[in-house]
Write a protein that holds these residues in place. Structure first.
Motif, PDB file in Angstrom:
ATOM      1  N   SER A  44       0.822  -1.210   0.000  1.00 54.42           N
ATOM      2  CA  SER A  44       0.000   0.000   0.000  1.00 54.42           C
ATOM      3  C   SER A  44       0.857   1.262   0.000  1.00 54.42           C
ATOM      4  N   VAL A  45       1.974   1.233   0.713  1.00 54.98           N
ATOM      5  CA  VAL A  45       2.891   2.382   0.712  1.00 54.98           C
ATOM      6  C   VAL A  45       3.465   2.579  -0.693  1.00 54.98           C
ATOM      7  N   ALA A  46       3.856   1.486  -1.339  1.00 56.34           N
ATOM      8  CA  ALA A  46       4.371   1.576  -2.703  1.00 56.34           C
ATOM      9  C   ALA A  46       3.306   2.113  -3.653  1.00 56.34           C
ATOM     10  N   ALA A  47       2.081   1.631  -3.505  1.00 53.06           N
ATOM     11  CA  ALA A  47       0.990   2.088  -4.373  1.00 53.06           C
ATOM     12  C   ALA A  47       0.736   3.574  -4.197  1.00 53.06           C
ATOM     13  N   ASP A  48       0.831   4.059  -2.967  1.00 54.71           N
ATOM     14  CA  ASP A  48       0.649   5.495  -2.720  1.00 54.71           C
ATOM     15  C   ASP A  48       1.679   6.325  -3.480  1.00 54.71           C
ATOM     16  N   ARG A  49       2.854   5.750  -3.703  1.00 55.19           N
ATOM     17  CA  ARG A  49       3.935   6.457  -4.410  1.00 55.19           C
ATOM     18  C   ARG A  49       3.918   6.198  -5.912  1.00 55.19           C
ATOM     19  N   GLY A  50       2.983   5.353  -6.384  1.00 54.16           N
ATOM     20  CA  GLY A  50       2.947   5.019  -7.795  1.00 54.16           C
ATOM     21  C   GLY A  50       3.991   4.011  -8.217  1.00 54.16           C
ATOM     22  N   VAL A  51       4.518   3.249  -7.263  1.00 55.25           N
ATOM     23  CA  VAL A  51       5.545   2.243  -7.544  1.00 55.25           C
ATOM     24  C   VAL A  51       4.878   0.940  -8.003  1.00 55.25           C
ATOM     25  N   THR A  52       5.358   0.368  -9.084  1.00 61.85           N
ATOM     26  CA  THR A  52       4.914  -0.942  -9.555  1.00 61.85           C
ATOM     27  C   THR A  52       5.619  -2.017  -8.734  1.00 61.85           C
ATOM     28  N   VAL A  53       4.842  -2.968  -8.219  1.00 61.15           N
ATOM     29  CA  VAL A  53       5.404  -4.014  -7.348  1.00 61.15           C
ATOM     30  C   VAL A  53       5.164  -5.383  -7.972  1.00 61.15           C
ATOM     31  N   TYR A  54       6.247  -6.143  -8.142  1.00 57.51           N
ATOM     32  CA  TYR A  54       6.175  -7.520  -8.634  1.00 57.51           C
ATOM     33  C   TYR A  54       6.274  -8.469  -7.439  1.00 57.51           C
ATOM     34  N   VAL A  73      14.133  -2.788  -8.841  1.00 65.35           N
ATOM     35  CA  VAL A  73      14.934  -2.993  -7.643  1.00 65.35           C
ATOM     36  C   VAL A  73      14.462  -4.271  -6.957  1.00 65.35           C
ATOM     37  N   LEU A  74      15.379  -5.124  -6.586  1.00 61.09           N
ATOM     38  CA  LEU A  74      15.048  -6.311  -5.800  1.00 61.09           C
ATOM     39  C   LEU A  74      15.151  -5.966  -4.323  1.00 61.09           C
ATOM     40  N   ALA A  75      14.073  -6.120  -3.594  1.00 60.05           N
ATOM     41  CA  ALA A  75      14.083  -5.804  -2.166  1.00 60.05           C
ATOM     42  C   ALA A  75      15.088  -6.686  -1.440  1.00 60.05           C
ATOM     43  N   ALA A  76      15.827  -6.070  -0.539  1.00 59.46           N
ATOM     44  CA  ALA A  76      16.799  -6.795   0.279  1.00 59.46           C
ATOM     45  C   ALA A  76      16.121  -7.330   1.533  1.00 59.46           C
ATOM     46  N   GLY A  77      16.847  -8.130   2.302  1.00 58.52           N
ATOM     47  CA  GLY A  77      16.356  -8.520   3.610  1.00 58.52           C
ATOM     48  C   GLY A  77      16.374  -7.330   4.547  1.00 58.52           C
ATOM     49  N   ARG A  78      15.481  -7.295   5.514  1.00 54.74           N
ATOM     50  CA  ARG A  78      15.421  -6.155   6.430  1.00 54.74           C
ATOM     51  C   ARG A  78      16.772  -5.883   7.096  1.00 54.74           C
ATOM     52  N   SER A  79      17.450  -6.938   7.482  1.00 53.66           N
ATOM     53  CA  SER A  79      18.712  -6.771   8.210  1.00 53.66           C
ATOM     54  C   SER A  79      19.838  -6.249   7.328  1.00 53.66           C
ATOM     55  N   GLU A  80      19.650  -6.281   6.013  1.00 52.11           N
ATOM     56  CA  GLU A  80      20.697  -5.848   5.092  1.00 52.11           C
ATOM     57  C   GLU A  80      20.663  -4.353   4.842  1.00 52.11           C
ATOM     58  N   GLY A  82      18.736  -0.753   3.245  1.00 43.38           N
ATOM     59  CA  GLY A  82      18.218  -0.414   1.926  1.00 43.38           C
ATOM     60  C   GLY A  82      16.740  -0.735   1.805  1.00 43.38           C
ATOM     61  N   ILE A  83      16.265  -0.830   0.571  1.00 45.19           N
ATOM     62  CA  ILE A  83      14.854  -1.094   0.306  1.00 45.19           C
ATOM     63  C   ILE A  83      14.561  -2.560   0.594  1.00 45.19           C
ATOM     64  N   SER A  84      13.538  -2.802   1.390  1.00 48.78           N
ATOM     65  CA  SER A  84      13.223  -4.156   1.813  1.00 48.78           C
ATOM     66  C   SER A  84      11.716  -4.299   1.997  1.00 48.78           C
ATOM     67  N   LEU A  85      11.324  -5.375   2.666  1.00 44.90           N
ATOM     68  CA  LEU A  85       9.914  -5.576   2.990  1.00 44.90           C
ATOM     69  C   LEU A  85       9.427  -4.547   4.005  1.00 44.90           C
ATOM     70  N   SER A  86      10.316  -3.785   4.581  1.00 47.86           N
ATOM     71  CA  SER A  86       9.966  -2.729   5.525  1.00 47.86           C
ATOM     72  C   SER A  86       9.208  -1.608   4.819  1.00 47.86           C
ATOM     73  N   PRO A  87       7.982  -1.292   5.250  1.00 50.86           N
ATOM     74  CA  PRO A  87       7.255  -0.192   4.610  1.00 50.86           C
ATOM     75  C   PRO A  87       7.951   1.153   4.771  1.00 50.86           C
ATOM     76  N   VAL A  88       8.668   1.346   5.876  1.00 52.80           N
ATOM     77  CA  VAL A  88       9.400   2.597   6.056  1.00 52.80           C
ATOM     78  C   VAL A  88      10.477   2.747   4.995  1.00 52.80           C
ATOM     79  N   SER A  89      11.149   1.654   4.646  1.00 49.03           N
ATOM     80  CA  SER A  89      12.210   1.723   3.638  1.00 49.03           C
ATOM     81  C   SER A  89      11.642   2.096   2.277  1.00 49.03           C
ATOM     82  N   ALA A  93      12.490   5.631   0.190  1.00 48.50           N
ATOM     83  CA  ALA A  93      13.405   5.395  -0.937  1.00 48.50           C
ATOM     84  C   ALA A  93      13.235   6.456  -2.014  1.00 48.50           C
ATOM     85  N   PRO A  94      14.332   7.050  -2.475  1.00 51.51           N
ATOM     86  CA  PRO A  94      14.234   8.039  -3.554  1.00 51.51           C
ATOM     87  C   PRO A  94      14.150   7.363  -4.917  1.00 51.51           C
ATOM     88  N   ASP A  95      13.403   7.979  -5.827  1.00 46.46           N
ATOM     89  CA  ASP A  95      13.395   7.579  -7.250  1.00 46.46           C
ATOM     90  C   ASP A  95      13.067   6.100  -7.449  1.00 46.46           C
TER      91      ASP A  95
END
Length: 257
Positions: A44-54, A73-80, A82-89, A93-95
């Protein structure tokens, strides 16, 4: 599988995990996947930003190749980091334009349903009002049943662990649909709505449940805060061509309380 488990005869159905989806989705017009901590919240956070999610089943070499082929972009693990399954990330995330988002539960179920359900939608506490309005408008041209699938989590042996946050999320959507005049809910769907009625304030409830405590223990309590943002998102992520893209909710306002 017994025929009774399919909840036929009910226009609003509810069950758990991949096996539950397999049982209740056949014959439905729409399948709604709920994974509050965190796939559909992040979606839902990605959709709010217009991000396409596979959605993708696993984060492995196949996922890396898929991301490269789709300039995503391939989402990383939370512990790694960067962009991950974390909605905050994803929110920060820019661009970001396209994201491959693997998860063993909500993402896996969504990918599996892509060829089994006419329409697949991602719902969370954040966008349940938007999903309600969209489904209600759609129902005027296609009154077929709707299946709500709580993703759940996994025990170490791989078996399904029903997760209360997904019960609450599914119940929140079902409650909103019932309040909008839907009928024909199965006993299972009504039980999920009753669970949401007993939830109380989403923020402390999510922080206190096992899934919320697990995220807090590894430093992601802010993700739980995002998951608790009830009815703030106007976006309806709809799966088409292997990707979730945002559809705006119906312009008609539906009061869900």
């Amino acid at each position: 599988m017994n025929e009774e488990h399919r909840q036929r005869g009910y226009s609003l159905r509810f069950d758990w995990g991949p096996a539950g989806a397999e049982a209740i989705v056949p014959g439905c017009a729409v399948a709604v996947v709920v994974d509050v901590l965190s796939f559909t919240t992040t979606l839902s956070v990605a959709a709010d930003r217009g991000v396409t999610v596979y959605p993708f089943r696993w984060r492995d070499e196949r996922a890396r190749r898929f991301a490269e082929e789709h300039d995503a972009v391939l989402a990383a693990g939370r512990s790694e980091g960067g962009i991950s399954l974390s909605p905050v990330s994803v929110r920060d995330a820019p661009d970001l334009r396209r994201l491959v988002l693997p998860s063993p539960n909500g993402s896996t179920i969504s990918a599996a349903l892509a060829d089994r359900a006419p329409v697949v939608v991602g719902a969370s506490l954040r966008n349940r009002r938007a999903v309600t309005a969209w489904l209600t408008a759609r129902r005027e041209r296609d009154p077929g049943p709707v299946a709500v699938v709580a993703s759940g989590e996994r025990w170490p042996d791989g078996s399904l662990r029903p997760a209360v946050e997904d019960l609450w999320g599914a119940g929140a959507l079902i409650t909103a649909l019932l309040d909008a005049g839907w009928d024909g809910a199965s006993p299972e769907a009504r039980a999920a709505a009753a669970a949401f009625a007993a939830m109380g304030d989403p923020n402390p409830a999510l922080h206190d449940c096992a899934g919320g405590r697990e995220l807090a223990a590894v430093g992601f309590s802010s993700d739980v805060d995002v998951a608790a943002e009830l009815d703030v998102s106007p976006s309806v992520p709809v799966l088409s061509g292997g990707a979730f893209t945002a559809r705006a909710r119906s312009a008609r306002v539906i009061d869900t309380g």
